[in-house]
Design a protein around this motif. Sequence first.
Motif, short mmCIF file in Angstrom:
data_model
loop_
_atom_site.label_atom_id
_atom_site.label_comp_id
_atom_site.label_asym_id
_atom_site.label_seq_id
_atom_site.Cartn_x
_atom_site.Cartn_y
_atom_site.Cartn_z
N GLU A 156 0.69 8.41 -15.72
CA GLU A 156 1.28 9.42 -15.03
C GLU A 156 -0.35 9.23 -14.38
O GLU A 156 0.11 8.90 -12.82
N VAL A 157 -0.93 8.95 -14.49
CA VAL A 157 -2.34 7.77 -14.21
C VAL A 157 -1.93 7.36 -12.78
O VAL A 157 -1.62 6.62 -11.55
N LEU A 158 -1.21 6.39 -13.50
CA LEU A 158 -0.44 4.23 -12.72
C LEU A 158 0.64 5.35 -11.39
O LEU A 158 0.58 4.27 -10.42
N LYS A 159 1.09 6.56 -11.92
CA LYS A 159 2.14 6.48 -10.94
C LYS A 159 1.46 6.94 -9.38
O LYS A 159 2.02 6.92 -8.61
N LYS A 160 0.25 7.21 -9.53
CA LYS A 160 -0.59 7.91 -8.76
C LYS A 160 -1.48 6.78 -8.24
O LYS A 160 -2.29 6.91 -6.91
N VAL A 161 -1.36 6.30 -8.49
CA VAL A 161 -2.55 4.46 -7.64
C VAL A 161 -1.39 3.72 -6.64
O VAL A 161 -0.12 3.54 -7.01
N LYS A 162 -2.12 3.89 -5.37
CA LYS A 162 -1.28 2.20 -4.57
C LYS A 162 -1.98 1.35 -5.01
O LYS A 162 -2.60 0.50 -5.05
N VAL A 163 0.10 0.64 -5.53
CA VAL A 163 -0.05 -0.60 -5.35
C VAL A 163 0.60 -1.25 -5.05
O VAL A 163 1.36 -0.80 -4.44
N ILE A 164 -0.32 -2.77 -4.46
CA ILE A 164 0.31 -3.46 -3.86
C ILE A 164 0.57 -4.63 -4.19
O ILE A 164 -0.34 -5.33 -4.82
N PRO A 165 1.79 -5.59 -4.54
CA PRO A 165 2.91 -4.96 -3.91
C PRO A 165 3.15 -3.91 -5.20
O PRO A 165 3.39 -3.66 -6.02
N THR A 166 4.14 -2.54 -4.41
CA THR A 166 4.57 -1.43 -5.11
C THR A 166 5.75 -2.32 -5.86
O THR A 166 5.95 -1.78 -7.03
N SER A 167 6.34 -3.38 -5.73
CA SER A 167 7.34 -3.60 -7.15
C SER A 167 6.09 -4.15 -8.66
O SER A 167 6.96 -4.15 -9.05
N ALA A 168 5.30 -3.96 -8.30
CA ALA A 168 4.09 -4.81 -9.38
C ALA A 168 3.77 -3.28 -10.67
O ALA A 168 4.31 -3.27 -11.23
N VAL A 169 4.15 -1.60 -9.89
CA VAL A 169 3.85 -0.74 -10.80
C VAL A 169 5.04 -0.64 -11.68
O VAL A 169 4.64 -0.67 -12.70
N ASN A 170 6.37 -0.70 -12.06
CA ASN A 170 7.62 -0.54 -12.93
C ASN A 170 7.26 -1.93 -13.58
O ASN A 170 7.61 -1.29 -14.99
N ARG A 171 7.05 -2.93 -13.37
CA ARG A 171 6.13 -3.73 -14.76
C ARG A 171 4.78 -3.71 -15.19
O ARG A 171 5.17 -3.42 -16.71
N MET A 172 3.90 -3.05 -14.68
CA MET A 172 3.27 -2.31 -15.52
C MET A 172 3.30 -1.07 -16.13
O MET A 172 2.48 -1.14 -17.34
N LEU A 173 4.55 -0.24 -16.03
CA LEU A 173 4.71 0.70 -16.32
C LEU A 173 5.26 0.71 -17.40
O LEU A 173 4.83 0.90 -18.83
#
Length: 177
Positions: free
Chosen positions: A140-157
Amino acid sequence: PGADLVDGSCAHPTIPGRVSPLLPANHVTMAKGTGLVHTAPAHGMEDYSVASHHQLPTDCLVDEGGFFTEAAGPELQNKNVLEEGNEAVIKMLRAAGSLLKEEKYVHSYPYDWRTKKPMIIRASKQWFVNTASVKATAQEVLKKVKVIPTSAVNRMLEMLDRRTFWCISRQRCWGVP
């Protein structure tokens, strides 16, 4: 051959009554020696693995600044491991009649990328937890973090979802080399 020494032990050269087992280790080859090692489980992954396999304690005799602690004994306490501590150990071995040979050796320490000085690897306290609530909170916290590039969020999740154990550590911040 080293095989003849397996299950043997050595008396500690400077601590009366302390016995150290001779341990086989896969990371020491015949090209480097007998295949048996002295080990410092708090100061390197390979040594830690050997010690864990043989259920040895992980005593860390070096503090955060690279100085021997009180547990190392009064002759070494507060001496820098890479400087005067090294000379103190040589003197202790010589006094005990346990110094067989002394020669200069350039050790391949890891180096700090900022100071260009050698680093001492040391164990630190960590806590491992295995709970769904920690995982859910992290996601949940990771979803609130601005990640660049945004495509990396799914990989981290996805990575967080697969993780079974969590290490809570104060060793370093994410993203710092």
